[in-house]
Motif scaffolding. Structure first.
Motif, short mmCIF file in Angstrom:
data_model
loop_
_atom_site.label_atom_id
_atom_site.label_comp_id
_atom_site.label_asym_id
_atom_site.label_seq_id
_atom_site.Cartn_x
_atom_site.Cartn_y
_atom_site.Cartn_z
N THR A 1 14.66 -35.03 3.65
CA THR A 1 14.88 -33.61 3.38
C THR A 1 14.60 -32.77 4.62
O THR A 1 15.37 -31.87 4.97
CB THR A 1 13.99 -33.15 2.19
N LYS A 2 13.51 -33.08 5.31
CA LYS A 2 13.16 -32.34 6.53
C LYS A 2 14.18 -32.59 7.64
O LYS A 2 14.58 -31.67 8.35
CB LYS A 2 11.76 -32.71 7.00
N MET A 3 14.62 -33.84 7.78
CA MET A 3 15.64 -34.16 8.79
C MET A 3 16.92 -33.38 8.53
O MET A 3 17.54 -32.87 9.46
CB MET A 3 15.93 -35.66 8.79
N LYS A 4 17.32 -33.31 7.27
CA LYS A 4 18.55 -32.57 6.93
C LYS A 4 18.37 -31.08 7.18
O LYS A 4 19.23 -30.44 7.78
CB LYS A 4 18.93 -32.82 5.48
N ARG A 5 17.24 -30.53 6.74
CA ARG A 5 17.00 -29.09 6.88
C ARG A 5 17.04 -28.66 8.35
O ARG A 5 17.60 -27.63 8.70
CB ARG A 5 15.65 -28.71 6.27
N TYR A 6 16.44 -29.46 9.22
CA TYR A 6 16.35 -29.08 10.63
C TYR A 6 17.37 -29.79 11.52
O TYR A 6 17.35 -29.61 12.75
CB TYR A 6 14.93 -29.33 11.15
N LYS A 7 18.22 -30.61 10.91
CA LYS A 7 19.29 -31.31 11.64
C LYS A 7 18.73 -32.12 12.82
O LYS A 7 19.19 -32.02 13.95
CB LYS A 7 20.35 -30.32 12.12
N VAL A 8 17.72 -32.94 12.51
CA VAL A 8 17.11 -33.81 13.51
C VAL A 8 17.05 -35.24 12.98
O VAL A 8 16.89 -35.44 11.78
CB VAL A 8 15.69 -33.35 13.91
N PRO A 9 17.16 -36.23 13.84
CA PRO A 9 17.09 -37.63 13.39
C PRO A 9 15.72 -38.28 13.58
O PRO A 9 15.57 -39.47 13.40
CB PRO A 9 18.12 -38.31 14.29
#
Length: 174
Positions: free
Chosen positions: A121-129
């Motif tokens: 969820t955090k990766m998607k929200r901030y667009k980071v891998p």
């Protein structure tokens, strides 16, 4: 419930600390490490974590492979404009000689008791891998990346006996 749904449910409930790689295998330098040491690590890695020291391991920043462009460019190539002046000082020729001079200070972190679903969820929200995993006092204890998550999901699929076919549905393996 299908095999894939069960695997996803199990996957989402895993704690990130259960699947993070060992700390000894992570690319870590201290704030006073030389730029050359950072570049040596970045030859084979996409990032390097920066900590205050090896004893406390307080996360201070991250240096990504793409940041090397600023390090290698001469300072006069950087466009000095409001909000971008710091990239000039990230150049070796601009005076950067230690990890602390070139690191990104705002690192996205997640607590070590967070779930895989929290991480995704955090990766998607901030667009980071990639996320740093921290324990008490912002101590770096691990990392979680999209690559690690994909590998873990595939491992769960094999263990559970499900296999994807080309249409995207699951088949049970005998």
């Amino acid at each position: 419930m299908s095999e894939i749904e069960r695997a996803l449910q199990t996957f989402h409930s895993l704690k990130v600390r259960q699947i993070m790689p060992p700390l000894a295998s992570m690319p870590i330098v201290t704030v006073d490490s030389s730029i050359i040491d950072v570049l040596k690590l970045l030859k084979t890695r996409h990032h390097v974590w920066v900590v205050n020291n090896r004893e406390e391991m307080k996360l201070e920043g991250v240096i990504r492979y793409l940041n090397v462009v600023d390090v290698l460019l001469p300072p006069d190539i950087h466009k000095a404009r409001l909000g971008n002046i710091s990239s000039i000082f990230k150049s070796i020729l601009g005076g950067a000689d230690r990890a602390e001079h070139v690191m990104e200070r705002n690192v996205l972190t997640i607590k070590d008791d967070a779930t895989v679903l929290d991480a995704l969820t955090k990766m998607k929200r901030y667009k980071v891998p990639l996320l740093a995993i921290v324990g008490e006092n912002e101590k770096l204890v691990g990392e979680i990346s999209l690559r690690i998550l994909v590998n873990e999901f595939i491992r769960l699929m094999r263990i559970g006996g499900a296999q994807w076919n080309q249409s995207g549905s699951s088949l049970h393996l005998e």
